[in-house]
Design a protein around this motif. Structure first.
Motif, PDB file in Angstrom:
ATOM      1  N   ARG A   1     -21.907  33.274 -12.187  1.00  0.00           N
ATOM      2  CA  ARG A   1     -21.310  32.460 -13.235  1.00  0.00           C
ATOM      3  C   ARG A   1     -21.334  33.218 -14.554  1.00  0.00           C
ATOM      4  NH1 ARG A   1     -19.934  30.362  -9.401  1.00  0.00           N
ATOM      5  NH2 ARG A   1     -19.977  28.174  -8.769  1.00  0.00           N
ATOM      6  N   TRP A   2     -20.285  33.039 -15.340  1.00  0.00           N
ATOM      7  CA  TRP A   2     -20.187  33.673 -16.653  1.00  0.00           C
ATOM      8  C   TRP A   2     -19.978  32.598 -17.710  1.00  0.00           C
ATOM      9  CZ3 TRP A   2     -18.440  35.783 -12.208  1.00  0.00           C
ATOM     10  CH2 TRP A   2     -18.714  37.140 -11.948  1.00  0.00           C
ATOM     11  N   GLU A   3     -20.515  32.838 -18.915  1.00  0.00           N
ATOM     12  CA  GLU A   3     -20.355  31.909 -20.024  1.00  0.00           C
ATOM     13  C   GLU A   3     -19.879  32.657 -21.259  1.00  0.00           C
ATOM     14  OE1 GLU A   3     -20.619  28.647 -20.212  1.00  0.00           O
ATOM     15  OE2 GLU A   3     -21.228  28.363 -18.110  1.00  0.00           O
ATOM     16  N   LEU A   4     -18.933  32.060 -21.972  1.00  0.00           N
ATOM     17  CA  LEU A   4     -18.493  32.640 -23.233  1.00  0.00           C
ATOM     18  C   LEU A   4     -19.519  32.365 -24.325  1.00  0.00           C
ATOM     19  CD1 LEU A   4     -14.716  31.619 -23.319  1.00  0.00           C
ATOM     20  CD2 LEU A   4     -15.636  33.901 -22.921  1.00  0.00           C
ATOM     21  N   PRO A   5     -19.710  33.288 -25.259  1.00  0.00           N
ATOM     22  CA  PRO A   5     -20.577  32.997 -26.413  1.00  0.00           C
ATOM     23  C   PRO A   5     -20.027  31.821 -27.210  1.00  0.00           C
ATOM     24  CG  PRO A   5     -20.070  35.356 -26.267  1.00  0.00           C
ATOM     25  CD  PRO A   5     -19.182  34.654 -25.277  1.00  0.00           C
ATOM     26  N   GLY A   6     -20.907  31.150 -27.902  1.00  0.00           N
ATOM     27  CA  GLY A   6     -20.486  29.973 -28.658  1.00  0.00           C
ATOM     28  C   GLY A   6     -19.470  30.250 -29.741  1.00  0.00           C
ATOM     29  N   TRP A   7     -19.439  31.470 -30.261  1.00  0.00           N
ATOM     30  CA  TRP A   7     -18.540  31.795 -31.358  1.00  0.00           C
ATOM     31  C   TRP A   7     -17.140  32.195 -30.901  1.00  0.00           C
ATOM     32  CZ3 TRP A   7     -17.144  36.651 -30.151  1.00  0.00           C
ATOM     33  CH2 TRP A   7     -18.086  37.485 -29.524  1.00  0.00           C
TER      34      TRP A   7
ATOM     35  N   PRO B   1     -15.395  32.197  -8.038  1.00  0.00           N
ATOM     36  CA  PRO B   1     -15.083  30.952  -8.749  1.00  0.00           C
ATOM     37  C   PRO B   1     -15.528  31.007 -10.207  1.00  0.00           C
ATOM     38  CG  PRO B   1     -16.117  30.489  -6.624  1.00  0.00           C
ATOM     39  CD  PRO B   1     -16.249  31.949  -6.852  1.00  0.00           C
ATOM     40  N   GLY B   2     -16.620  31.734 -10.474  1.00  0.00           N
ATOM     41  CA  GLY B   2     -17.118  31.823 -11.841  1.00  0.00           C
ATOM     42  C   GLY B   2     -16.130  32.474 -12.785  1.00  0.00           C
ATOM     43  N   LEU B   3     -15.365  33.449 -12.311  1.00  0.00           N
ATOM     44  CA  LEU B   3     -14.372  34.091 -13.170  1.00  0.00           C
ATOM     45  C   LEU B   3     -13.175  33.173 -13.406  1.00  0.00           C
ATOM     46  CD1 LEU B   3     -14.400  37.782 -11.882  1.00  0.00           C
ATOM     47  CD2 LEU B   3     -15.371  36.881 -13.998  1.00  0.00           C
ATOM     48  N   SER B   4     -12.805  32.391 -12.415  1.00  0.00           N
ATOM     49  CA  SER B   4     -11.729  31.418 -12.604  1.00  0.00           C
ATOM     50  C   SER B   4     -12.133  30.366 -13.628  1.00  0.00           C
ATOM     51  CB  SER B   4     -11.373  30.754 -11.267  1.00  0.00           C
ATOM     52  OG  SER B   4     -10.872  31.704 -10.340  1.00  0.00           O
TER      53      SER B   4
ATOM     54  N   ILE C   1     -15.836  41.459 -22.016  1.00  0.00           N
ATOM     55  CA  ILE C   1     -15.499  41.968 -20.696  1.00  0.00           C
ATOM     56  C   ILE C   1     -16.386  41.300 -19.655  1.00  0.00           C
ATOM     57  CG2 ILE C   1     -15.338  44.015 -19.232  1.00  0.00           C
ATOM     58  CD1 ILE C   1     -14.894  45.669 -21.691  1.00  0.00           C
ATOM     59  N   ALA C   2     -15.761  40.758 -18.622  1.00  0.00           N
ATOM     60  CA  ALA C   2     -16.509  40.088 -17.559  1.00  0.00           C
ATOM     61  C   ALA C   2     -16.064  40.623 -16.210  1.00  0.00           C
ATOM     62  CB  ALA C   2     -16.289  38.575 -17.617  1.00  0.00           C
ATOM     63  N   GLY C   3     -17.020  40.733 -15.305  1.00  0.00           N
ATOM     64  CA  GLY C   3     -16.721  41.183 -13.953  1.00  0.00           C
ATOM     65  C   GLY C   3     -18.018  41.481 -13.231  1.00  0.00           C
TER      66      GLY C   3
ATOM     67  N   ILE D   1     -11.006  40.490 -17.946  1.00  0.00           N
ATOM     68  CA  ILE D   1     -11.678  40.252 -16.670  1.00  0.00           C
ATOM     69  C   ILE D   1     -11.320  41.395 -15.735  1.00  0.00           C
ATOM     70  CG2 ILE D   1     -11.896  38.712 -14.692  1.00  0.00           C
ATOM     71  CD1 ILE D   1     -11.209  36.378 -16.508  1.00  0.00           C
ATOM     72  N   ALA D   2     -12.340  42.071 -15.206  1.00  0.00           N
ATOM     73  CA  ALA D   2     -12.126  43.222 -14.325  1.00  0.00           C
ATOM     74  C   ALA D   2     -12.934  43.030 -13.057  1.00  0.00           C
ATOM     75  CB  ALA D   2     -12.540  44.517 -15.029  1.00  0.00           C
ATOM     76  N   THR D   3     -12.241  42.900 -11.920  1.00  0.00           N
ATOM     77  CA  THR D   3     -12.946  42.687 -10.663  1.00  0.00           C
ATOM     78  C   THR D   3     -12.175  43.282  -9.492  1.00  0.00           C
ATOM     79  OG1 THR D   3     -13.730  41.016  -9.075  1.00  0.00           O
ATOM     80  CG2 THR D   3     -11.908  40.384 -10.513  1.00  0.00           C
ATOM     81  N   PRO D   4     -12.847  43.974  -8.570  1.00  0.00           N
ATOM     82  CA  PRO D   4     -12.178  44.448  -7.354  1.00  0.00           C
ATOM     83  C   PRO D   4     -12.110  43.377  -6.267  1.00  0.00           C
ATOM     84  CG  PRO D   4     -14.430  45.241  -7.404  1.00  0.00           C
ATOM     85  CD  PRO D   4     -14.218  44.490  -8.686  1.00  0.00           C
ATOM     86  N   ASP D   5     -12.637  42.165  -6.561  1.00  0.00           N
ATOM     87  CA  ASP D   5     -12.691  41.093  -5.574  1.00  0.00           C
ATOM     88  C   ASP D   5     -11.637  40.033  -5.882  1.00  0.00           C
ATOM     89  OD1 ASP D   5     -13.292  38.942  -3.935  1.00  0.00           O
ATOM     90  OD2 ASP D   5     -15.450  39.255  -4.028  1.00  0.00           O
ATOM     91  N   GLY D   6     -11.852  39.231  -6.908  1.00  0.00           N
ATOM     92  CA  GLY D   6     -10.888  38.218  -7.319  1.00  0.00           C
ATOM     93  C   GLY D   6     -11.120  36.850  -6.737  1.00  0.00           C
ATOM     94  N   THR D   7     -12.157  36.713  -5.882  1.00  0.00           N
ATOM     95  CA  THR D   7     -12.434  35.403  -5.284  1.00  0.00           C
ATOM     96  C   THR D   7     -13.573  34.680  -5.996  1.00  0.00           C
ATOM     97  OG1 THR D   7     -14.035  36.293  -3.687  1.00  0.00           O
ATOM     98  CG2 THR D   7     -11.707  36.277  -3.030  1.00  0.00           C
TER      99      THR D   7
END
Length: 375
Positions: free
Chosen positions: A98-104, A121-124, A58-60, A113-119
């Motif tokens: 910025r967000w990074e996925l784990p290597g596995w 760039p890191g989530l895109s 989960i990212a946001g 992805i949960a965000t009240p913004d949506g702008t």
């Protein structure tokens, strides 16, 4: 200082509520129903997953994503690991995170992805990274934002955020009541389809009904003496909330309450789960925060000097009375240190309903505390 007279003046509360917090709390049930409709229109109920995901990521940004991850992880239990991806960056701004996925991470995992913004760039970029790894992507965000295009480019599923017209003109507080339910509800529906937890449409309708019921009990027109949220807000005036939780679902509700107090009302709070809380906070209740620990109180100027801050225990429980419980020991410990205690326990119902009630009452309390203290 808390203006308690404001609590029983609905017109004054409405005038002070420049952020629409009371309206968001009152409309929580309607927000759940709108979010369910958006999820259905996006095709969630037609999904036919191959099986449970190996892991759910989960990212946001902000407190809303933290709370959503906490709630989903609690409800899913040990069935599949739920991990929040914490952002990195130099500031809590959309362009800096910025967000990074784990290597596995791979094709057997699910990214939410949960965000009240949506702008952001890191989530895109995260959605694109997940696509390259073969990881399924689902996003809940405002329609018409850059994230929508990124998720569609990653062949993911996008569910529009359930928003109200009055929320279009300014940024939403991450801890605002409406934001939580708008983000959480579609993700509950999605994880129900994967078999990770039980949140069928009828259960979500019961959640909406319970939220409507709490809005009637805790609304601004209901007097403080019969309004549990206003009563709790008044009890927490000039107090340090020490939130103790008992029961699996009460844990995230307590942590949500602490986050809402900090962001909406500007109030610090401590939170811990029973029975460990008894040992963790014993010394705190015996120290200078105890109600009886103010040696200079006799000489304090009652007019010019504010009262000293003392602890007040808030006990949140999601299990019925009886059975194995640490509540009696919690009451004894608090009272032995002259520390007042407030208790909230939901009416009977399913796990989602009782959790919704705890969150709704404490959300209303945080909002009333914010408005009456001028936050």
């Amino acid at each position: 200082m808390l203006d308690e007279s404001l609590l029983d003046t609905p017109e004054a509360l409405s005038e002070a509520d420049r952020r629409g917090l009371l309206r968001g709390a009152a409309e929580a049930g309607a927000r759940v129903r709108t979010a369910v409709r958006h999820a259905t229109e996006a095709g969630v109920q037609e999904l036919k997953p191959d099986g449970r995901p190996r892991a759910v990521l989960i990212a946001g940004p902000g407190a809303a994503a933290i709370c959503v991850a906490d709630l989903l992880g609690t409800l899913a239990g040990a069935g599949s690991p739920v991990t929040r991806l914490a952002p990195a960056g130099v500031a809590p701004a959309a362009g800096a995170l910025r967000w990074e996925l784990p290597g596995w991470t791979g094709s057997v995992d699910l990214l939410l992805i949960a965000t009240p913004d949506g702008t952001e760039p890191g989530l895109s970029l995260l959605a694109d990274q997940a696509y390259r790894r073969g990881c399924t992507v689902v996003a809940v965000a405002p329609a018409g934002t850059p994230l929508v295009e990124a998720v569609q480019g990653a062949h993911g599923l996008f569910v529009p955020l359930a928003t109200a017209p009055y929320e279009q003109d300014e940024a939403l507080a991450a801890s605002a009541p409406g934001v939580l339910w708008a983000l959480l509800t579609p993700l509950l529906a999605i994880l129900d389809r994967t078999g990770l937890l039980a949140a069928p449409p009828d259960a979500l309708e019961k959640v909406a009904d319970r939220l409507d019921h709490i809005a009637e009990r805790c609304g601004p027109a209901i007097a403080t003496y019969s309004n549990p949220a206003k009563t709790l807000a008044a009890e927490l005036a000039d107090s340090l909330p020490v939130i103790w939780t008992e029961g699996v679902s009460a844990g995230p509700a307590g942590r949500r309450f602490a986050a809402a107090l900090a962001e909406l009302a500007g109030r610090p709070a401590l939170v811990a789960e029973l029975p460990e809380a008894l040992a963790a906070h014993n010394a705190l209740l015996a120290g200078p925060l105890a109600a009886s620990a103010d040696p200079d109180d006799f000489f304090r100027d009652r007019v010019e000097e504010p009262p000293a801050m003392h602890a007040r225990v808030v006990l949140l429980r999601d299990r019925p009375l009886g059975g194995l419980t640490a509540a009696p020991a919690a009451r004894d410990l608090a009272l032995s240190h002259d520390t007042p205690i407030s208790e909230l326990e939901p009416e009977e119902g399913g796990e989602l309903e009782t959790l919704a009630e705890l969150i709704a009452v404490t959300d209303f309390a945080a909002v009333y505390l914010a408005l009456a203290s001028g936050a």
